[in-house]
Design a protein around this motif. Sequence first.
Motif, mmCIF file in Angstrom:
data_model
loop_
_atom_site.group_PDB
_atom_site.id
_atom_site.type_symbol
_atom_site.label_atom_id
_atom_site.label_comp_id
_atom_site.label_asym_id
_atom_site.label_seq_id
_atom_site.Cartn_x
_atom_site.Cartn_y
_atom_site.Cartn_z
ATOM 1 N N UNK A 1 0.830 -1.208 0.000
ATOM 2 C CA UNK A 1 0.000 0.000 0.000
ATOM 3 C C UNK A 1 0.863 1.256 0.000
ATOM 4 N N UNK A 2 1.917 1.240 0.793
ATOM 5 C CA UNK A 2 2.807 2.398 0.833
ATOM 6 C C UNK A 2 3.460 2.605 -0.538
ATOM 7 N N UNK A 3 3.882 1.509 -1.170
ATOM 8 C CA UNK A 3 4.461 1.621 -2.511
ATOM 9 C C UNK A 3 3.417 2.116 -3.511
ATOM 10 N N UNK A 4 2.198 1.584 -3.437
ATOM 11 C CA UNK A 4 1.133 2.007 -4.358
ATOM 12 C C UNK A 4 0.803 3.487 -4.189
ATOM 13 N N UNK A 5 0.912 3.990 -2.975
ATOM 14 C CA UNK A 5 0.608 5.394 -2.698
ATOM 15 C C UNK A 5 1.776 6.325 -3.024
ATOM 16 N N UNK A 6 2.861 5.751 -3.498
ATOM 17 C CA UNK A 6 4.027 6.566 -3.848
ATOM 18 C C UNK A 6 4.756 7.119 -2.639
ATOM 19 N N UNK A 7 4.590 6.471 -1.490
ATOM 20 C CA UNK A 7 5.236 6.922 -0.256
ATOM 21 C C UNK A 7 6.451 6.050 0.040
ATOM 22 N N UNK A 8 7.267 6.481 0.982
ATOM 23 C CA UNK A 8 8.486 5.751 1.311
ATOM 24 C C UNK A 8 8.558 5.523 2.818
ATOM 25 N N UNK A 9 8.902 4.305 3.194
ATOM 26 C CA UNK A 9 9.045 3.975 4.610
ATOM 27 C C UNK A 9 10.289 4.641 5.197
ATOM 28 N N UNK A 10 10.316 4.850 6.508
ATOM 29 C CA UNK A 10 11.558 5.275 7.147
ATOM 30 C C UNK A 10 12.635 4.209 6.952
ATOM 31 N N UNK A 11 13.904 4.590 7.005
ATOM 32 C CA UNK A 11 14.978 3.594 6.903
ATOM 33 C C UNK A 11 14.823 2.514 7.974
ATOM 34 N N UNK A 12 15.281 1.314 7.615
ATOM 35 C CA UNK A 12 15.270 0.189 8.553
ATOM 36 C C UNK A 12 13.871 -0.079 9.099
ATOM 37 N N UNK A 13 12.907 -0.123 8.190
ATOM 38 C CA UNK A 13 11.550 -0.497 8.596
ATOM 39 C C UNK A 13 11.309 -1.992 8.436
ATOM 40 N N UNK A 14 12.086 -2.638 7.563
ATOM 41 C CA UNK A 14 11.877 -4.058 7.302
ATOM 42 C C UNK A 14 13.214 -4.795 7.238
ATOM 43 N N UNK A 15 13.229 -5.982 7.798
ATOM 44 C CA UNK A 15 14.322 -6.935 7.596
ATOM 45 C C UNK A 15 13.705 -8.115 6.876
ATOM 46 N N UNK A 16 14.066 -8.268 5.605
ATOM 47 C CA UNK A 16 13.340 -9.192 4.739
ATOM 48 C C UNK A 16 14.202 -10.402 4.416
ATOM 49 N N UNK A 17 13.578 -11.567 4.448
ATOM 50 C CA UNK A 17 14.225 -12.806 4.033
ATOM 51 C C UNK A 17 13.480 -13.388 2.842
ATOM 52 N N UNK A 18 14.210 -14.098 1.984
ATOM 53 C CA UNK A 18 15.557 -14.628 2.179
ATOM 54 C C UNK A 18 16.650 -13.608 1.872
ATOM 55 N N UNK A 19 17.833 -13.866 2.443
ATOM 56 C CA UNK A 19 19.038 -13.129 2.093
ATOM 57 C C UNK A 19 19.815 -13.975 1.085
ATOM 58 N N UNK A 20 20.139 -13.376 -0.048
ATOM 59 C CA UNK A 20 20.714 -14.127 -1.153
ATOM 60 C C UNK A 20 22.236 -14.133 -1.101
ATOM 61 N N UNK A 21 22.824 -15.099 -1.766
ATOM 62 C CA UNK A 21 24.275 -15.211 -1.878
ATOM 63 C C UNK A 21 24.754 -14.607 -3.182
ATOM 64 N N UNK A 22 25.914 -13.998 -3.129
ATOM 65 C CA UNK A 22 26.531 -13.439 -4.334
ATOM 66 C C UNK A 22 27.332 -14.520 -5.054
ATOM 67 N N UNK A 23 27.342 -14.434 -6.382
ATOM 68 C CA UNK A 23 28.211 -15.292 -7.184
ATOM 69 C C UNK A 23 27.606 -16.588 -7.651
ATOM 70 N N UNK A 24 26.344 -16.872 -7.306
ATOM 71 C CA UNK A 24 25.719 -18.136 -7.734
ATOM 72 C C UNK A 24 25.212 -17.999 -9.173
#
Length: 412
Positions: free
Chosen positions: A384-407
């Motif tokens: 909803x925030x993205x659809x409304x063109x708004x931006x969350x404060x920094x560090x509002x979400x810690x999202x998983x999965x965390x991906x690996x580099x180089x695969x």
Amino acid sequence: MAKIIPFKAVRPTRDKVSLVAARSYQSYTKEQLESRLRDNPFSFLQIVNPGYRYDKEISGEARYNLVRNRYLEFKEDDIFVQDNTACFYVYKIVDRDKQEFNGIVAAASAEDYEKDIIKKHEDTIEYREIIFKEYLKTVGFNAEPVLLTYPDNNIIAKIIENTQKHRAEFEFTTTYRDTHYLWKVEDKKTIATISAEFEKMKTIYIADGHHRSASSYLLYKDLKDANPDHHGDENYNFFMSYLLPESDLRIHEFNRIVKDLNGLSKEEFLIQLDTIYRIENRGLHPYKPSKKHHFSMYLDGEFYSLYLRKTSYDIETSLDALDSQILYKTILKPILGIEDLRNDHRISYINGKKDIVNIKSSVDSGEYVVGFGMVPVDIEEMKQIADDGLKMPPKSTFIEPKLRSGVTIYEF
């Protein structure tokens, strides 16, 4: 309509992939980084930390050129090999808690980013966008996908399920005890079906990787403007992404810890809080909130519950209703004097996957004075925030999965 296409990935050989795959180098401690660079000549960290060979810190354009050189060496030594045909890549992660993530690595359109078909929910910092854009321009590849999320789709889910019945190209377990699997999708009819399903989607969302997305878009603009023969299907028109259905996404909160009370005594601070929140002293009993607009606080050896007084705060937008925004507007900024959540050294963040006692430990150490916990953002809030063109404060979400580099690696 989202344009998602297959690409010819550069990948480690099957026998080397577990050695190559690496977390983002910023996530390692100095000691961990030193150990991996010393003991593992195949780690992707060898590429992105080229100064290690010379026992010297190297930055800027000089570092970018050396990264490019190390990457080419890995290709010359057949540690990396490029697929002959454009593929989608079904990618599965099973983490140490037995959570499963099943998605597709593909190339997403920079033009879709421009048109807001790929939607954002976080602000980015311009100088970081530009730095990473210049890095990409010099090295010529991207080695870590942006995490995108899309509405659950039965047809794509069935393709993923059927693909996983076959032997995986890659299967490896990390020292974090996460197991990764990769399958190639080469069948042209299946590829066309996947692309067609994404074309039906009006919107997909960035879950993690806002700066990488923005930098890839800036690169696209630069290379498009510099190419008099631009025709729209060059590799720079796209950026590597890991597309995950919304039901597989895991969103955790980021808790806040603050180094001082902005000159207030404990009593003065609590009195100011009382005008906005109902406060209950929970004593030594760890309190973790379970509802929106409820917060936990740890101060002076005791836990508190904070319940927002509905009459003291106006909710006019989807952003106003976000708990990290409420905490910022009611406590962090007006009472504790923290204006800049990204750069103020008085505030730090602990991802909510860690136990609430991590807040207690940080405060009890004496380095911080007060800590705040909240419930995680849910996917509908984020969208909803993205659809409304708004931006969350920094560090509002810690999202998983965390991906690996180089695969999987995407070349421009």
